[in-house]
Design a protein around this motif. Structure first.
Motif, short mmCIF file in Angstrom:
data_model
loop_
_atom_site.label_atom_id
_atom_site.label_comp_id
_atom_site.label_asym_id
_atom_site.label_seq_id
_atom_site.Cartn_x
_atom_site.Cartn_y
_atom_site.Cartn_z
N VAL A 193 0.32 -0.96 4.74
CA VAL A 193 0.60 -2.46 5.32
C VAL A 193 1.97 -2.55 5.49
CG1 VAL A 193 -1.93 -3.38 4.70
CG2 VAL A 193 0.41 -3.55 3.10
N ASP A 194 2.47 -3.58 6.26
CA ASP A 194 4.03 -3.61 6.25
C ASP A 194 4.27 -4.70 5.35
OD1 ASP A 194 4.43 -2.35 8.91
OD2 ASP A 194 3.23 -3.75 9.76
N ALA A 195 3.19 -5.75 5.03
CA ALA A 195 3.73 -6.93 4.01
C ALA A 195 2.35 -7.48 3.48
CB ALA A 195 4.36 -7.98 4.76
N ILE A 196 2.25 -8.24 2.48
CA ILE A 196 1.19 -8.76 2.03
C ILE A 196 1.42 -10.36 1.60
CG2 ILE A 196 0.25 -6.69 0.92
CD1 ILE A 196 1.37 -7.65 -1.72
N ALA A 237 16.59 -3.89 2.92
CA ALA A 237 16.53 -3.05 4.12
C ALA A 237 15.43 -3.67 5.07
CB ALA A 237 16.34 -1.83 3.99
N LYS A 238 15.01 -4.95 4.68
CA LYS A 238 14.04 -5.32 5.54
C LYS A 238 14.18 -5.51 6.86
CE LYS A 238 12.95 -9.40 3.59
NZ LYS A 238 11.98 -8.71 2.62
N PRO A 239 13.56 -5.02 7.99
CA PRO A 239 13.37 -4.94 9.47
C PRO A 239 13.43 -6.37 10.03
CG PRO A 239 11.34 -4.02 8.76
CD PRO A 239 12.06 -4.32 7.38
N ALA A 240 13.86 -6.32 11.02
CA ALA A 240 13.84 -7.90 11.77
C ALA A 240 12.73 -8.60 11.82
CB ALA A 240 14.67 -7.50 13.23
N PHE A 241 11.64 -7.87 12.26
CA PHE A 241 10.30 -8.41 12.57
C PHE A 241 9.84 -8.83 11.15
CE2 PHE A 241 8.64 -4.32 11.01
CZ PHE A 241 7.37 -4.58 10.75
N LEU A 242 9.95 -8.32 9.91
CA LEU A 242 9.40 -8.84 8.77
C LEU A 242 10.32 -10.13 8.36
CD1 LEU A 242 8.43 -5.74 6.81
CD2 LEU A 242 6.90 -7.53 7.94
N ARG A 243 11.57 -10.13 8.60
CA ARG A 243 12.37 -11.35 8.45
C ARG A 243 11.82 -12.48 9.24
NH1 ARG A 243 16.53 -7.62 8.67
NH2 ARG A 243 17.34 -8.37 10.84
N ARG A 244 11.45 -12.33 10.43
CA ARG A 244 11.05 -13.31 11.25
C ARG A 244 9.66 -13.80 11.01
NH1 ARG A 244 8.05 -14.02 16.43
NH2 ARG A 244 7.46 -11.93 16.49
N LEU A 245 8.70 -12.77 10.48
CA LEU A 245 7.50 -13.19 9.89
C LEU A 245 7.43 -14.03 8.63
CD1 LEU A 245 4.17 -12.93 9.76
CD2 LEU A 245 4.54 -10.73 8.35
N SER A 246 8.56 -13.69 7.63
CA SER A 246 8.70 -14.56 6.46
C SER A 246 9.12 -16.05 6.78
CB SER A 246 9.69 -13.70 5.53
OG SER A 246 9.13 -12.58 5.08
N LEU A 247 10.13 -16.13 7.97
CA LEU A 247 10.49 -17.26 8.09
C LEU A 247 9.61 -18.33 8.62
CD1 LEU A 247 14.13 -16.42 9.51
CD2 LEU A 247 13.75 -17.73 7.53
N LEU A 248 8.71 -17.41 9.77
CA LEU A 248 7.47 -18.21 10.33
C LEU A 248 6.50 -18.69 9.35
CD1 LEU A 248 6.16 -17.48 13.81
CD2 LEU A 248 4.40 -17.78 11.76
N ALA A 249 6.33 -17.86 8.39
CA ALA A 249 5.27 -18.33 7.22
C ALA A 249 5.86 -19.55 6.56
CB ALA A 249 4.91 -17.11 6.38
N LYS A 250 6.93 -19.45 5.99
CA LYS A 250 7.39 -20.78 5.54
C LYS A 250 7.39 -21.91 6.30
CE LYS A 250 11.35 -20.51 2.81
NZ LYS A 250 10.59 -20.84 1.37
N SER A 251 7.78 -21.70 7.49
CA SER A 251 7.86 -23.07 8.30
C SER A 251 6.31 -23.36 8.73
CB SER A 251 8.15 -22.60 9.93
OG SER A 251 7.88 -23.78 10.83
N PHE A 252 5.24 -22.58 8.49
CA PHE A 252 3.99 -22.75 8.93
C PHE A 252 3.37 -23.72 7.79
CE2 PHE A 252 -0.58 -21.52 7.52
CZ PHE A 252 -1.15 -21.80 8.79
N PHE A 253 3.76 -23.42 6.35
CA PHE A 253 3.20 -24.10 5.25
C PHE A 253 3.96 -25.26 5.09
CE2 PHE A 253 1.44 -20.07 4.28
CZ PHE A 253 0.04 -20.47 3.75
N GLU A 254 5.26 -25.41 5.55
CA GLU A 254 6.15 -26.70 5.47
C GLU A 254 5.48 -27.71 6.43
OE1 GLU A 254 9.94 -25.64 6.37
OE2 GLU A 254 10.37 -24.72 4.37
N GLU A 255 5.03 -27.25 7.63
CA GLU A 255 4.59 -28.22 8.51
C GLU A 255 3.09 -28.51 8.32
OE1 GLU A 255 4.12 -26.47 12.54
OE2 GLU A 255 6.13 -25.59 12.53
#
Length: 303
Positions: free
Chosen positions: A143-146, A279-297
């Motif tokens: 998996v890419d992330a958990i 060395a985090k790729p851009a798509f995982l950086r975006r996923l992490s930011l989106l996940a934080k925003s998701f729970f903040e909302e």
């Protein structure tokens, strides 16, 4: 050696799950592919790697233990190579492979991942498992992330916190305490308990009752979050849970109510983690930011 890296993963999965059927489920392939990898490895080594016991699974032989040690080192090296190369890749992969704590699969992951994939031609493969499984999948680059709780050891140091999720009580709508605004653990200990019986989770849930000085009688235990809800709705007893359903996919039955707990209890945190470090790729950086925003909302009142 004629074994491929994929076949090495199959063999390591056999050791992790303790069975050929379990490895097939974990790797999402037919058992025949697992058996073919085992037979090839046996022939290459000139010895059996596993003792196969009918109805009792498999266990590594001494030769198998040596093979597995080398296979894990090679797979870890491959994973590290891929992480290093992905640092320079700014393209989102066509398939996003995400692991999550098993209950999260129905509770909120589709809502979160729909936001990530919206407007893009990206397929999702969601791997649901217990925390030890998630960590092994992450280490092997399955998996890419958990997305999981911070309960237990093993998460990378740079795992990103998403939300603190306090424990609450799930009870039948006709329970006498259902009309209360909040509940004390001490008021629950003499009632039958429905336990979410997953590794680390069950120990955490039962330990909460030590604050009340008594553990309740377990009337029903299951590894399924949905089965916990069904058992409570059918009158088996109350349950203690952390995450609530979010969004459209998995609402509670009208026979269920949730109430906060008054007690001062340890609060687990939902985390998102990967093995890329800096060395985090851009798509995982975006996923992490989106996940934080998701729970903040969603806000803390939703969980």
């Amino acid at each position: 050696m004629n074994l491929t890296l994929r076949q090495l993963r199959y063999i390591v999965s056999v050791a992790e799950t303790g069975s050929i059927a379990g490895a097939a489920r974990q790797c999402r392939i037919a058992q025949s592919s697992i058996l073919a990898a085992l037979d090839l490895a046996d022939n290459e080594m000139g010895a059996r790697l596993f003792d196969r016991r009918p109805s009792r699974g498999v266990s590594p032989t001494p030769a198998g233990e040596r093979f597995l040690s080398s296979a894990r080192r090679l797979l870890n090296a491959e994973a590290e190579f891929e992480r290093t190369m992905d640092r320079h890749n700014h393209v989102t992969p066509p398939i996003l492979r995400i692991g999550c704590f098993e209950p999260f699969g129905a509770l909120f992951m589709p809502e979160l991942l729909q936001r990530f994939t919206e407007g893009a031609n990206i397929a999702v493969e969601l791997y649901e498992g217990e925390q030890p499984q998630l960590l092994s999948w992450l280490e092997a680059s399955i998996v890419d992330a958990i997305v999981t709780y911070d309960i237990g050891a093993g998460l990378p140091d740079d795992a990103v916190p998403l939300a603190r999720v306090p424990a609450h009580v799930l009870m039948h709508v006709n329970d006498p305490m259902a009309n209360q605004g909040a509940v004390h653990l001490a008021d629950l200990v003499n009632s039958p308990f429905v336990l979410l019986d997953l590794p680390q989770t069950s120990a955490y849930l039962l330990t909460l009752f030590d604050i009340a000085g008594k553990r309740p009688r377990i009337a029903f235990k299951t590894r399924s979050y949905d089965a916990v809800r069904a058992a409570v709705a059918c009158g088996f007893g109350f349950s203690i849970l952390n995450m609530r359903p979010v969004g459209r996919g998995s609402p509670d039955s009208v026979m269920l109510v949730r109430r906060p707990l008054v007690d001062n209890l340890p609060v687990p945190t939902i985390m998102i983690a990967d093995r890329y470090g800096t060395a985090k790729p851009a798509f995982l950086r975006r996923l992490s930011l989106l996940a934080k925003s998701f729970f903040e909302e969603i806000g803390p009142n939703a969980f």
